[in-house]
Design a protein around this motif. Structure first.
Motif: not given
Length: 759
Positions: A631-656
Motif C-alpha cells: 500500500g505504501l508503494l501504491v501511494h508513492a507511485l501515485q505521488l510520482a505519477a502526479d509529479g508530487m514530492l515523495v517523502d518516505p515518512p509521509r507515505l500512507v497505505p493506499t489501495e490500488a
C-alpha cells in the motif's frame, strides 16, 4: 469581615508529577507543624493530588489567608490558589467525598474523630497563621521567588468575571511597579456580547500562527499552555467567536486547542468535556485572548499579506543566495547536481521542521534528492568537507537517531584539496539602476527570497526525483530545469552559459530531452530556441525509458529498513538484559505474530537462522508485511505519477484503484461449492510481493499477472493497480502483452540478482 475557619492547601499534579506534588504537600505540612498548626493531610483522588487541611475555630482573616495563598503559589508549582482566593466561593471536597475520575478523598495520618477534633476545638488561633504566612514569605525570599499578592476578598478565582489577570494586564506580572500594558486596539462586542478586535478585516492564519494551531501535542506536553497563542493570533487577525468555535470543534484542524475539548481522566487518557464545560472554557479563553491581543503592540504583521519569515526561512533564503553566488561552474562539475539538490533538500527540511539543525538520515535524503542512500551519504560528507554544512550531533545508533547538521559559517580546507571547492559565505549586495528605496513600497513578506520558498524548493525536489534522470543523468535535469524557467525559450549558447556546460554537452542534453518529448527546438525571432513542451510528463518519459517506479521503491525500502532497524535495536536491548530482568518482563511474542494497534513491535523475537544468527532478510519481509509496504508503494507511485514530492515518512497505505465493471456486463455465476470444501484463497494487490521489496533469498515470487498490475501499461497508459483498457476506455479482458513482457523481464532480473547473491 469574612474569615476562614478552614485553611486548605490544595496540591495538583497538573503542573508536575505525583512525586513532586507529594513533596510539596509534605513541606507545607511541616511548616504548619513548626508554627503550632496541626496539619491533616488527605489524598484527594486517583491522580496523586493532596489536600492539607488545617482549622481555625476563631476564624483567620482574609488578608492572612491571601498572604499564605500568594506565598504558596510562589513556592510550589503544584499549589492551587483557587480554594483560598475568595472566602465566598472557595471550596474543597472534604475527606470521604468521591472524585470525578474515580476513588475518593481519604485521610492518610488521622482517623475521622482525630481530624474533627484537630480542625475544630483543638485548632490553632489566628496568630499562628500569621506566623505561617511570615515563614512562607521568608522561605520564598530565600529561594528568590517573587510573590504576587492578590486582593484579599472579592477577586474572582482563576480569572472569572470581568477582571483581567496580571499576566495579561501588567507589563511584568512579577513587578506591579512597572505599570500596566496600554490598550492599542479597539475592542467591540457582537450581538451576543462576545468581544472581538474592531476595525480589522478577517485574515487567515499563515506562517508561524498556522503552525502553532496545527501542532500535534503529545502526552508529555502541557495542553493548557498551547491554546492561548493561536487564539491571540486569531483575535489579532479579526476573527469572531463563532469562527473560532467552528475551528475549535474540528480536532483535525486545531490540534493545539485540545485542552478546550478534552480533559485527563484517572488513567491519564484524555476524554471529551461536557458541552457546557467546553463552551464555558472556550468563551473564557477567547475573552482572555482578545484582551491580550488588544494590548499587543502594533507590528507590520497586523496588515494583510504579511507573513513574517521565521529564523529557519531566513537561513534557507541566505543559503539559496550563497548557492547562486557560487556560480554555475560549481554546480556543473561531476558532483555538482548532487551537491545542489542535497542542499535544497536540507533547506526544505529546515523550513518544514522550523529548525536550523535537521536530522540527516541518508535514506530519506537520498529519496528526496532522487539518489541512492550511498550517493546521498557521499554527497553529505563532501558538503561537510567543503564547508557548506557542519555536524551538530553525531549519530546515536543505540537510539536509532541520525546525525544532525546545520549550516556552517566557516571551515578549514583539507590537506588533500584536489576536489575541494570552498563554500561561499558572504554574498555582496548588488544594486541595479537608480536607488528608489525611499519611494518603493515596503516588502509585505519580509525577505523576498523567503516568500513561497518552501513551495519553490518542493518543486525543485519533485523535479529532481523523477525516475527519468536515472537514465538521462542529473546533469540533464539541470539543463531541463533551466529550460523550464524560461518562458520564451533559450538558444543553445545561452543555455550553455546559464548551466555552465560546454556546447557539446548542452547539445547532447537537448537531443536526449527532445527524443523523450520533454523539449522542442522552435524558430524564434532571434533564431532557434529550445523551449519546454507544454503538458509533457516526466512520468511518461520515465516509462519510455523503463525506469518508472525507482524512487517509489527506494522510499518504501527506506521505511521498511527503518522499521527493521528499530526491531534490531530492541533485540540488542533485550539481549543486554540479565536473566532476572528478562524473566521480569515476561515471555516475548513470536517474530511473525500479528501486531495489533497499541502493541509494541519491539516485544517480538527477532528472526533467527538455524545457527542462531540474525535473519535480517526474514525480518525485512515481516516488517514489510506489517507496515503494509504494498500500500505504501501504491501511494508513492501515485505521488510520482502526479509529479508530487515523495517523502518516505509521509507515505500512507493506499489501495490500488480498481476499475468499475463494464455497464451492462453479465456477471459470471459461481458454481455451488460442495459441503466441506474450503474456498481457494485469492491473492490481492495488498498481499503480493512487489518489485524491489524482496527481502532476500527465499522470498515468495509473485506471478507475472500480479506483478504486471503493479506496472503501468505502455500500450493503453493504464496506471499502477489499474487493469488494461480498450480503445473505447472500457476495461480489457486481459492485460496487454507489453505489460506482461515488462513484468517477465523484471521478474527475470530479480531472479538473476538472487542468483548472483548466492540464492
Amino acid at each position: 469581615m469574612d474569615r476562614f475557619v478552614f485553611v486548605v492547601g490544595e496540591f495538583d499534579t497538573k503542573e508536575c508529577g505525583a512525586e513532586a506534588t507529594e513533596e510539596h504537600a509534605a513541606e507545607y505540612a511541616s511548616i504548619l507543624a513548626e508554627q503550632g498548626v496541626a496539619p491533616v493531610p488527605a489524598r484527594s483522588g486517583p491522580s496523586g493530588g493532596w489536600h492539607v487541611w488545617s482549622g481555625c475555630a476563631a476564624g483567620c482573616s482574609a488578608e492572612t489567608v491571601a498572604r499564605i495563598n500568594a506565598a504558596g503559589q510562589a513556592l510550589w508549582p503544584s499549589w492551587d490558589s483557587s480554594p483560598l482566593s475568595n472566602p465566598d466561593t472557595g471550596a474543597v471536597r472534604p475527606p470521604g467525598s468521591p472524585h470525578r475520575h474515580g476513588g475518593h478523598s481519604r485521610l492518610t495520618a488521622h482517623t475521622v474523630e482525630q481530624a474533627v477534633r484537630l480542625l475544630g476545638p483543638a485548632s490553632a488561633g489566628p496568630e499562628a497563621y500569621v506566623r505561617v504566612a511570615e515563614r512562607m514569605e521568608a522561605l520564598a525570599a530565600e529561594r528568590g521567588r517573587a510573590i504576587v499578592l492578590r486582593a484579599a476578598a472579592g477577586s474572582p478565582a482563576r480569572g472569572d468575571g470581568p477582571s483581567i489577570p496580571p499576566s495579561i494586564k501588567r507589563i511584568d506580572p512579577g513587578d506591579p511597579a512597572r505599570g500596566e500594558r496600554p490598550v492599542v486596539r479597539r475592542v467591540a462586542a457582537d450581538e451576543n456580547g462576545r468581544l472581538y478586535i474592531a476595525d480589522v478585516p478577517r485574515r487567515e492564519l499563515t506562517g508561524r500562527a498556522a503552525r502553532q494551531l496545527a501542532r500535534k501535542l503529545s502526552d508529555r506536553d502541557d495542553h493548557s499552555r498551547q491554546f492561548h497563542a493561536p487564539l491571540v493570533a486569531m483575535a489579532v487577525r479579526g476573527w469572531r467567536f463563532e469562527q473560532v468555535a467552528a475551528v475549535a470543534r474540528d480536532a483535525a484542524a486545531s490540534p493545539a486547542l485540545e485542552w478546550l475539548r478534552t480533559v485527563k481522566d484517572a488513567t491519564g487518557a484524555r476524554i471529551e468535556r461536557t458541552g457546557d464545560d467546553a463552551a464555558a472554557r472556550l468563551e473564557r479563553a477567547w475573552w482572555l485572548a482578545v484582551q491580550d491581543a488588544a494590548r499587543m503592540p502594533r507590528r507590520p504583521t497586523d496588515f494583510d499579506g504579511y507573513d513574517e519569515p521565521s529564523e529557519a526561512e531566513h537561513a534557507a533564503a541566505d543559503l539559496r543566495r550563497r548557492m547562486d553566488a557560487a556560480g554555475e561552474k560549481r554546480w556543473a562539475r561531476e558532483s555538482g547536481p548532487a551537491d545542489y539538490v542535497l542542499l535544497c533538500v536540507l533547506s526544505w527540511l529546515m523550513i518544514t521542521c522550523d529548525s536550523l539543525d535537521v536530522s540527516a538520515d541518508v535514506r530519506r535524503l537520498g529519496v528526496l534528492a532522487g539518489y541512492s542512500p550511498d550517493t546521498a551519504s557521499r554527497t553529505l560528507r563532501r558538503l561537510i568537507k567543503d564547508g557548506w554544512l557542519v555536524v551538530t550531533r553525531e549519530a546515536i545508533r543505540s537510539a536509532g537517531e541520525a546525525r544532525r547538521v546545520t549550516l556552517a559559517t566557516s571551515h578549514e580546507c583539507p590537506a588533500d584539496g584536489r576536489h575541494h571547492r570552498c563554500a561561499v559565505y558572504d554574498v555582496p549586495k548588488r544594486r541595479q539602476g537608480s536607488d528608489r528605496s525611499v519611494n518603493a513600497a515596503p516588502q509585505k513578506g519580509g525577505d523576498a527570497h523567503s516568500q513561497n520558498l518552501r513551495t519553490s524548493l518542493g518543486t525543485v525536489l519533485a523535479h529532481a526525483q523523477s525516475d527519468v534522470w536515472h537514465r538521462l543523468g542529473h546533469h540533464a535535469a539541470r539543463t531541463h530545469r533551466v529550460i523550464l524557467q524560461s518562458r520564451r525559450g533559450l538558444s543553445v549558447v545561452t543555455l550553455a552559459k546559464r548551466t555552465g556546460y560546454t556546447l557539446r554537452t548542452t547539445h547532447r542534453h537537448v537531443t536526449r530531452l527532445e527524443e523523450l518529448g520533454l523539449v522542442a527546438t522552435v524558430q524564434g525571432a532571434q533564431g532557434q530556441a529550445v523551449r519546454a513542451v507544454k503538458g509533457a510528463s516526466l512520468w511518461q518519459a520515465a516509462r519510455q525509458c523503463g525506469t518508472d517506479g525507482r524512487i517509489a521503491r527506494l522510499a518504501v525500502r527506506a521505511r521498511v529498513e527503518q522499521e527493521r532497524h528499530r526491531w534490531w535495536l530492541a533485540e540488542e536491548e533485550w539481549s543486554a538484559l540479565t536473566r532476572e530482568e528478562k524473566r521480569a518482563q515476561g515471555r516475548r511474542r513470536e517474530a511473525d505474530e500479528l501486531v495489533l494497534p497499541g502493541m509494541d513491535p519491539g516485544r517480538r523475537k527477532y528472526p533467527r537462522c538455524e545457527d542462531k544468527s540474525p535473519d535480517h532478510a526474514r525480518a525485512y519481509r515481516i516488517e514489510a508485511e506489517r507496515i503494509q509496504a504494498p500500500g505504501l508503494l501504491v501511494h508513492a507511485l501515485q505521488l510520482a505519477a502526479d509529479g508530487m514530492l515523495v517523502d518516505p515518512p509521509r507515505l500512507v497505505p493506499t489501495e490500488a484503484v480498481k476499475a468499475a465493471p463494464e455497464p451492462g456486463a453479465r456477471r459470471r455465476r459461481r458454481r455451488p461449492r460442495p459441503a466441506g470444501v474450503r474456498p481457494r484463497r485469492r491473492g490481492g494487490a495488498a498481499q503480493m510481493a512487489l518489485p524491489g521489496l524482496a527481502g532476500g533469498p527465499g522470498a515468495d515470487e509473485p506471478s507475472v499477472t500480479a506483478l504486471a498490475l503493479q506496472l503501468s501499461c505502455p500500450h493503453c497508459d493504464a496506471r499502477c493497480g489499474q487493469p488494461c483498457a480498450r480503445l473505447d476506455g472500457q476495461p480489457a479482458a486481459r492485460l496487454h502483452k507489453g505489460r506482461l513482457t515488462k513484468a517477465r523481464r523484471l521478474q527475470d532480473r530479480e531472479r538473476a540478482a538472487r542468483y548472483r547473491h548466492g540464492a
